[in-house]
Design a protein around this motif. Structure first.
Motif, mmCIF file in Angstrom:
data_model
loop_
_atom_site.group_PDB
_atom_site.id
_atom_site.type_symbol
_atom_site.label_atom_id
_atom_site.label_comp_id
_atom_site.label_asym_id
_atom_site.label_seq_id
_atom_site.Cartn_x
_atom_site.Cartn_y
_atom_site.Cartn_z
ATOM 1 N N ALA A 25 0.805 -1.285 -0.068
ATOM 2 C CA ALA A 25 0.009 -0.029 0.013
ATOM 3 C C ALA A 25 0.993 1.342 0.035
ATOM 4 C CB ALA A 25 -0.739 -0.194 1.068
ATOM 5 N N PRO A 26 1.896 1.297 0.764
ATOM 6 C CA PRO A 26 2.931 2.647 0.667
ATOM 7 C C PRO A 26 3.378 2.917 -0.771
ATOM 8 C CG PRO A 26 3.286 1.461 2.673
ATOM 9 C CD PRO A 26 2.378 0.382 1.748
ATOM 10 N N ARG A 27 3.653 1.870 -1.447
ATOM 11 C CA ARG A 27 4.002 1.987 -2.777
ATOM 12 C C ARG A 27 3.179 2.271 -3.745
ATOM 13 N NH1 ARG A 27 8.805 -2.661 -3.066
ATOM 14 N NH2 ARG A 27 9.530 -2.134 -0.801
ATOM 15 N N ALA A 28 1.947 2.109 -3.706
ATOM 16 C CA ALA A 28 0.794 2.396 -4.637
ATOM 17 C C ALA A 28 0.633 3.620 -5.236
ATOM 18 C CB ALA A 28 -0.689 2.211 -3.997
ATOM 19 N N ALA A 29 0.327 3.693 -6.459
ATOM 20 C CA ALA A 29 0.278 5.100 -7.174
ATOM 21 C C ALA A 29 -0.996 5.806 -6.727
ATOM 22 C CB ALA A 29 0.213 4.809 -8.617
ATOM 23 N N CYS A 30 -1.753 5.103 -6.087
ATOM 24 C CA CYS A 30 -2.898 5.950 -5.568
ATOM 25 C C CYS A 30 -2.916 6.742 -4.267
ATOM 26 C CB CYS A 30 -4.334 5.061 -5.953
ATOM 27 S SG CYS A 30 -4.059 3.624 -4.571
ATOM 28 N N ARG A 31 -1.784 6.223 -3.563
ATOM 29 C CA ARG A 31 -1.799 6.657 -2.426
ATOM 30 C C ARG A 31 -1.670 8.087 -1.841
ATOM 31 N NH1 ARG A 31 3.110 5.797 -4.132
ATOM 32 N NH2 ARG A 31 4.626 7.640 -4.090
ATOM 33 N N GLN A 32 -1.439 9.067 -2.896
ATOM 34 C CA GLN A 32 -1.867 10.577 -2.686
ATOM 35 C C GLN A 32 -3.351 11.046 -3.194
ATOM 36 O OE1 GLN A 32 0.605 12.155 -1.292
ATOM 37 N NE2 GLN A 32 2.193 10.542 -1.457
ATOM 38 N N PRO B 129 -9.443 8.576 -1.156
ATOM 39 C CA PRO B 129 -10.219 7.274 -1.532
ATOM 40 C C PRO B 129 -11.385 7.238 -2.442
ATOM 41 C CG PRO B 129 -9.520 7.458 0.871
ATOM 42 C CD PRO B 129 -9.486 8.731 0.206
ATOM 43 N N ASP B 130 -11.870 8.469 -2.289
ATOM 44 C CA ASP B 130 -13.293 8.703 -3.233
ATOM 45 C C ASP B 130 -13.021 8.670 -4.656
ATOM 46 O OD1 ASP B 130 -14.899 8.802 -0.800
ATOM 47 O OD2 ASP B 130 -14.913 11.041 -1.023
ATOM 48 N N ARG C 227 -18.459 5.279 -10.076
ATOM 49 C CA ARG C 227 -18.976 4.399 -11.079
ATOM 50 C C ARG C 227 -19.216 5.149 -12.587
ATOM 51 N NH1 ARG C 227 -21.518 0.615 -8.822
ATOM 52 N NH2 ARG C 227 -22.338 0.605 -6.770
ATOM 53 N N GLY C 228 -19.401 3.940 -13.201
ATOM 54 C CA GLY C 228 -19.522 4.395 -14.805
ATOM 55 C C GLY C 228 -18.279 4.877 -15.417
ATOM 56 N N ALA C 229 -18.374 5.951 -16.266
ATOM 57 C CA ALA C 229 -16.988 6.422 -17.196
ATOM 58 C C ALA C 229 -15.924 6.912 -16.116
ATOM 59 C CB ALA C 229 -17.583 7.627 -17.936
ATOM 60 N N GLU C 230 -16.317 7.374 -15.018
ATOM 61 C CA GLU C 230 -15.307 7.813 -14.013
ATOM 62 C C GLU C 230 -14.498 6.371 -13.590
ATOM 63 O OE1 GLU C 230 -14.778 10.904 -12.853
ATOM 64 O OE2 GLU C 230 -15.944 11.472 -14.476
ATOM 65 N N GLN C 231 -14.842 5.467 -13.719
ATOM 66 C CA GLN C 231 -13.886 4.338 -13.365
ATOM 67 C C GLN C 231 -12.737 4.146 -14.288
ATOM 68 O OE1 GLN C 231 -16.870 0.814 -13.270
ATOM 69 N NE2 GLN C 231 -16.914 0.848 -11.238
ATOM 70 N N ASN C 232 -12.941 4.442 -15.487
ATOM 71 C CA ASN C 232 -11.833 4.724 -16.644
ATOM 72 C C ASN C 232 -10.605 5.403 -16.257
ATOM 73 O OD1 ASN C 232 -12.802 2.535 -18.178
ATOM 74 N ND2 ASN C 232 -13.907 4.118 -19.313
ATOM 75 N N LYS C 233 -11.184 6.687 -15.526
ATOM 76 C CA LYS C 233 -10.032 7.560 -14.941
ATOM 77 C C LYS C 233 -9.348 6.895 -13.824
ATOM 78 C CE LYS C 233 -12.599 11.844 -16.325
ATOM 79 N NZ LYS C 233 -13.185 12.990 -15.715
ATOM 80 N N ALA C 234 -10.095 6.315 -13.186
ATOM 81 C CA ALA C 234 -9.532 5.519 -12.005
ATOM 82 C C ALA C 234 -8.642 4.437 -12.420
ATOM 83 C CB ALA C 234 -10.463 4.959 -10.696
ATOM 84 N N LYS C 235 -9.157 3.712 -13.199
ATOM 85 C CA LYS C 235 -8.014 2.749 -13.894
ATOM 86 C C LYS C 235 -6.727 3.136 -14.508
ATOM 87 C CE LYS C 235 -10.378 -0.781 -16.076
ATOM 88 N NZ LYS C 235 -11.342 -1.340 -16.914
ATOM 89 N N GLN C 236 -6.879 4.389 -14.925
ATOM 90 C CA GLN C 236 -5.613 4.755 -15.302
ATOM 91 C C GLN C 236 -4.484 5.169 -14.565
ATOM 92 O OE1 GLN C 236 -6.888 8.376 -17.478
ATOM 93 N NE2 GLN C 236 -7.586 7.368 -19.452
ATOM 94 N N VAL C 237 -4.968 5.494 -13.308
ATOM 95 C CA VAL C 237 -3.752 5.599 -12.068
ATOM 96 C C VAL C 237 -3.421 4.303 -11.653
ATOM 97 C CG1 VAL C 237 -3.759 5.826 -9.687
ATOM 98 C CG2 VAL C 237 -5.401 7.591 -10.998
ATOM 99 N N CYS C 238 -4.001 3.242 -12.000
ATOM 100 C CA CYS C 238 -3.566 2.006 -11.836
ATOM 101 C C CYS C 238 -2.516 1.417 -13.001
ATOM 102 C CB CYS C 238 -4.476 0.675 -11.816
ATOM 103 S SG CYS C 238 -5.625 1.277 -10.501
ATOM 104 N N GLU D 256 -15.755 -5.732 -3.034
ATOM 105 C CA GLU D 256 -16.827 -5.418 -3.747
ATOM 106 C C GLU D 256 -16.837 -4.236 -4.472
ATOM 107 O OE1 GLU D 256 -20.668 -6.677 -2.429
ATOM 108 O OE2 GLU D 256 -19.943 -8.660 -1.344
ATOM 109 N N TRP D 257 -16.218 -3.067 -3.922
ATOM 110 C CA TRP D 257 -16.262 -1.689 -4.416
ATOM 111 C C TRP D 257 -15.161 -1.075 -4.923
ATOM 112 C CZ3 TRP D 257 -21.307 -1.559 -5.002
ATOM 113 C CH2 TRP D 257 -22.304 -2.069 -4.177
ATOM 114 N N GLY D 258 -15.074 -0.304 -5.646
ATOM 115 C CA GLY D 258 -13.989 0.429 -6.319
ATOM 116 C C GLY D 258 -13.212 -0.263 -7.248
#
Length: 95
Positions: free
Chosen positions: A7-14, A17-18, A23-34, A53-55
């Motif tokens: 977790a401390p090395r994750a790209a999303c750590r900064q 959490p929201d 949901r929806g198209a916003e998930q594609n933006k979240a996936k880009q972080v990964c 189950e979520w996120g």
């Protein structure tokens, strides 16, 4: 090599959490972080093994993770992903 304390090395750590629980198209933006995350595989294994189950976790939405779990419900996803990483690395060794 598998990272236990990933977790401390994750790209999303900064990020907040929201940003990963959308949901929806916003998930594609979240996936880009990964996409460039150094511990993406460990994150995904965590979500699959614990059936979170979520996120977005490890670059996959909850729907994508559910589909994997349905295909191999009794799998240890850490083992599956760790072995896949080892095989990938062995196949990409340059001499």
């Amino acid at each position: 090599m598998w990272v236990e304390d990933w977790a401390p090395r994750a790209a999303c750590r900064q990020d907040t959490p929201d940003a990963l629980f959308v949901r929806g198209a916003e998930q594609n933006k979240a996936k880009q972080v990964c996409s460039s995350c150094p511990v993406r595989t460990e994150c995904l294994a965590e979500a699959l093994d614990n059936q979170i189950e979520w996120g977005v976790w490890g670059g996959m939405t909850e729907r994508e993770r559910r589909a994997l779990i349905r295909r191999k419900p009794a799998a240890s996803w850490r083992s599956v992903l760790e072995n896949a990483r080892v095989q990938h690395n062995e196949n990409n060794v340059t001499v």
